[in-house]
Enzyme design. Structure first.
Site, PDB file in Angstrom:
ATOM      1  CD  GLU A 119      -2.911   0.901   2.447  1.00  0.00           C
ATOM      2  OE1 GLU A 119      -3.398   1.912   2.974  1.00  0.00           O
ATOM      3  OE2 GLU A 119      -3.172  -0.267   2.851  1.00  0.00           O
TER       4      GLU A 119
ATOM      5  CD  GLN B  83       0.170   9.525   8.999  1.00  0.00           C
ATOM      6  OE1 GLN B  83       0.442  10.075  10.064  1.00  0.00           O
ATOM      7  NE2 GLN B  83      -0.652   8.492   8.927  1.00  0.00           N
TER       8      GLN B  83
ATOM      9  CD  GLU C 291      -3.881   7.773   6.351  1.00  0.00           C
ATOM     10  OE1 GLU C 291      -4.772   6.925   6.502  1.00  0.00           O
ATOM     11  OE2 GLU C 291      -2.950   7.967   7.167  1.00  0.00           O
TER      12      GLU C 291
ATOM     13  CG  ASP D 291      -1.746   4.579   2.815  1.00  0.00           C
ATOM     14  OD1 ASP D 291      -2.265   3.989   1.862  1.00  0.00           O
ATOM     15  OD2 ASP D 291      -1.715   4.119   3.978  1.00  0.00           O
TER      16      ASP D 291
ATOM     17  CG  ASN E 137       2.329   4.301   6.478  1.00  0.00           C
ATOM     18  OD1 ASN E 137       3.484   3.848   6.419  1.00  0.00           O
ATOM     19  ND2 ASN E 137       1.485   3.956   7.426  1.00  0.00           N
TER      20      ASN E 137
END
Length: 348
Positions: A149, A166, A153, A151, A168
């Site tokens: 994944e 954020q 955010e 990400d 990740n």
């Protein structure tokens, strides 16, 4: 006359990039820039420099995307995506999709297909005003307990305070690789592009084509890298006031609802994977071989250009507010990739 106009526009765009680099990546006022062009004959003076600058990542990406094999999709929302939950909280108006969060529900969407390698981009205008407690996410993900994944955010905040972004990376189901930064603009006032570029050598997060994070392949150091699972593309908005804003101290003010994030400019340029294909088959069909050449396998895409490396250094120095690699309270022993994970550069 039309030809000259096109040339002038191309030269102007390149000069903006050079100016952006020269003044330490601070946005250059367009009005002042236009006045300079009218006052001085800058086009001929900087033609050679402009040609050199065109080898940087974004220009090479454009040229290679045209010449190399790949699935190029730049389309309306419904051609690439579909709602995934709370369909009544998504609305469209022309080319713009809006997702809302209220005290009943958030919502989300997902791509109709899964992809291996390439680049996904969307333009987002985030929730305006008091967005504390809300999270808007844009990410790629595979499925299952050992999923991969990537990400974005966007963590809401009280009015006047900056959004925190954020990022990740999950590899084989393991995340905890958060980085946070404050953007150099207000992402709730206008649309800005957010991209993820993924190949077998690196994952690059880009904001308005500026790299803000690189996750490099360190398999030669015994560190797993996400390169064998097709990924879908997703976005969502939801309430996360237990952690999103100041560690959960500031809660969502539902009197300000609905909270609306707007989207446009949906682009996917990658290798589409049939749902019934085996992992090994997808890896084979999405990698260059013989006469089949994918742009993401070109050597220039294996690492950042010198220009991009300078941009990333600037982002880390001026806008990064948290890096898991330096969080000794959380990780008394630095995660293994942090001991080796330094992006490489090419001399373009």
């Amino acid at each position: 006359m039309c030809t000259k106009m096109l040339v002038d526009v191309a030269l102007m765009a390149s000069w903006v990039r050079l100016t952006h680099l020269a003044i330490n990546y601070t946005p250059f006022p367009l009005v002042l820039f236009t006045a300079l062009l009218k006052t001085y004959n800058l086009f001929s003076l900087f033609s050679k420099i402009i040609l050199e600058e065109m080898v940087s990542f974004s220009w090479v990406f454009l040229a290679i995307s045209v010449m190399m094999v790949g699935l190029v999709s730049s389309a309306r929302f419904e051609e690439l995506y579909q709602p995934s939950w709370a369909m009544d909280h998504l609305t469209t108006e022309g080319e713009i999709l809006r997702m809302k969060l209220d005290n009943q529900s958030g919502t989300g969407f997902q791509s109709k297909s899964k992809y291996m390698f390439g680049k996904v981009t969307v333009q987002i205008k985030l929730v305006e005003g008091d967005s504390a407690g809300t999270v808007t996410a844009f990410y790629m993900s595979s499925e299952g307990p050992t999923h991969n994944e990537f990400d974005y955010e966007f963590l809401g905040n009280t009015t006047g305070e900056p959004y925190t972004v954020q990022t990740n990376v999950y590899v084989n189901g393991v995340g905890n690789r958060e980085q946070r930064l404050n953007l150099w603009f207000d992402p709730s006032k206008e649309f800005h592009s957010y991209s993820i570029m993924w190949n077998q050598r690196q994952v690059v997060f880009l904001v308005d084509e500026t790299p803000v994070r690189v996750h490099s392949n360190l398999e030669h150091k015994g560190i797993p890298f996400p390169k064998d699972q097709p990924m879908g593309v997703y976005s969502s908005i939801w309430n996360a006031d237990d952690w999103a804003t100041q560690g959960g101290l500031v809660k969502t003010d539902w009197s300000k609802a609905p909270f609306v994030a707007s989207y446009k400019g949906f682009e996917i340029n990658g290798c589409e994977c049939p749902e019934t294909a085996a992992l090994a088959e997808n890896t084979r069909r999405c990698s260059s071989s013989g006469a089949k050449k994918y742009w993401w396998d070109e050597p220039v895409m294996s690492e950042l250009s010198l220009h991009q490396s300078h941009q990333l250094v600037w982002v880390k120095a001026h806008h990064m507010v948290y890096d898991y690699c330096t969080d000794t309270a959380r990780f008394p022993v630095a995660p293994v990739e942090c001991q080796h994970h330094q992006h490489k550069t090419t001399k373009n």
